[in-house]
Design an enzyme around this catalytic site. Structure first.
Site, mmCIF file in Angstrom:
data_model
loop_
_atom_site.group_PDB
_atom_site.id
_atom_site.type_symbol
_atom_site.label_atom_id
_atom_site.label_comp_id
_atom_site.label_asym_id
_atom_site.label_seq_id
_atom_site.Cartn_x
_atom_site.Cartn_y
_atom_site.Cartn_z
ATOM 1 N N GLU A 234 0.851 -1.186 0.000
ATOM 2 C CA GLU A 234 0.000 0.000 0.000
ATOM 3 C C GLU A 234 0.888 1.238 0.000
ATOM 4 O O GLU A 234 2.009 1.218 0.513
ATOM 5 C CB GLU A 234 -0.907 0.022 1.238
ATOM 6 C CG GLU A 234 -1.824 -1.181 1.371
ATOM 7 C CD GLU A 234 -2.951 -1.181 0.344
ATOM 8 O OE1 GLU A 234 -3.141 -0.143 -0.317
ATOM 9 O OE2 GLU A 234 -3.628 -2.212 0.206
ATOM 10 N N ASP A 259 -18.602 -9.261 -9.879
ATOM 11 C CA ASP A 259 -18.503 -8.428 -8.686
ATOM 12 C C ASP A 259 -17.813 -7.107 -9.006
ATOM 13 O O ASP A 259 -18.201 -6.047 -8.491
ATOM 14 C CB ASP A 259 -17.753 -9.169 -7.588
ATOM 15 C CG ASP A 259 -17.882 -8.494 -6.225
ATOM 16 O OD1 ASP A 259 -19.009 -8.075 -5.880
ATOM 17 O OD2 ASP A 259 -16.877 -8.375 -5.516
#
Length: 319
Positions: A234, A259
């Site tokens: 991240e 999805d």
């Protein structure tokens, strides 16, 4: 006259009714289920007209102007002239529109009687094939209306066989989801390829089985399905950090596509990006601005992946 009405129940009355307007491409997809041989031919003329207009525009930009008589009025007149010229040059027998009509008819399941493609002169009209190393399966060539509408930027490096394999493997699922949602198949394939390293770095469950999560979608508090927990990178204030995160897990790759499409279509967070599917760069930038990923270079990387996918899918157009 829009592309949508070109595939609707009423054929265009004449070639002069054609309009080279890229904004009408979304209407084309909406009317695809009403296609007939006549409307497909007229739609193909519009695609060719749009292409010819962009070609003329590029030629104009490459020509040095004197500056003496150039002004806003002359620029407008030149643009209108080029638009009319693009219309006049489109729809010629044996031209680009015949190839486009052939491809559209295959995708829509409509028989095209009297097509000039496939006759004695068809050897010069055959679709371009990719090198053998990039043609693992014919499904790579299953172009959609979105593919036809987009102009990809040529990749700096030739696509690899790994990328071609990945695109081929997931093309059918992506095309199916595009038909249901309108999100371009190549956009989804490119993003899935980028998120997984073209299938080489897929998210695994604890037992080593595949989570089928192609898009790196995390499992938030609202997610009630299966979860895969892994260490990921991240970016916090532009600095890369390793963190353990929970990701959604699915029963199949198609469920992953479904999805993803549901997330992009239903979440207000991605509403602006969802409206920018006419441009690879705009869509990728919209996702980054909406916070899809923390990587500051995400939009640029995603754009390259989508353009690579478009290049692959166009390279393997087969009957």
């Amino acid at each position: 006259m829009s592309y949508g009405s070109a595939l609707g129940s009423t054929p265009i009355s004449s070639a002069q009714d054609l309009v080279a307007d890229a904004r009408s491409l979304s209407a084309l997809k909406a009317g695809a289920d009403k296609a007939t041989p006549d409307t497909i031919r007229e739609t193909a003329k519009q695609f060719e007209s749009l292409f010819m207009r962009e070609l003329l525009k590029s030629m104009r930009e490459a020509t040095m102007k004197s500056g003496m008589l150039d002004n806003a009025g002359s620029d407008l007149g030149t643009d209108l002239f080029d638009q009319q010229m693009s219309v006049s040059m489109s729809g010629q027998p044996g031209g680009l529109s015949d190839l486009i009509a052939q491809q559209l008819s295959r995708q829509m399941g409509v028989e095209m009687p009297g097509s000039t493609v496939g006759m004695a002169n068809s050897s010069s009209l055959q679709p371009v094939k990719a090198p053998d190393t990039l043609t693992p399966k014919s499904s790579v060539g299953k172009l959609t209306a979105s593919d036809m509408a987009l102009t990809p930027v040529a990749p700096k490096k030739a696509p690899t066989s790994t990328q071609a394999d990945f695109v081929s493997k997931h093309t059918d699922a992506a095309n199916k989801i595009e038909k249901a949602t309108g999100i371009p198949a190549s956009f989804m394939l490119g993003q899935a390829g980028h998120e997984t390293g073209w299938g080489k770095h897929q998210i695994k469950n604890k037992d080593g089985s595949n989570s089928f999560n192609l898009f790196g979608i995390k499992a938030g508090s609202s997610w009630t399905g299966k979860v895969a927990e892994i260490t990921t990178t991240e970016y916090v204030n532009g600095v890369a950090q390793k963190k353990v995160a929970k990701f959604r897990a699915y029963d199949s790759f198609e469920d992953s596509f479904k999805d993803y499409a549901r997330l992009i279509s239903d979440s207000p967070r991605y509403a602006k990006a969802r409206q920018q599917t006419q441009s690879v760069t705009a869509f990728a930038t919209g996702l980054q601005k909406a916070g899809y990923a923390t990587d500051p270079e995400y939009a640029a990387k995603l754009s390259r992946a989508i353009n690579t996918t478009l290049h692959l899918r166009r390279a393997q157009v087969q009957a």
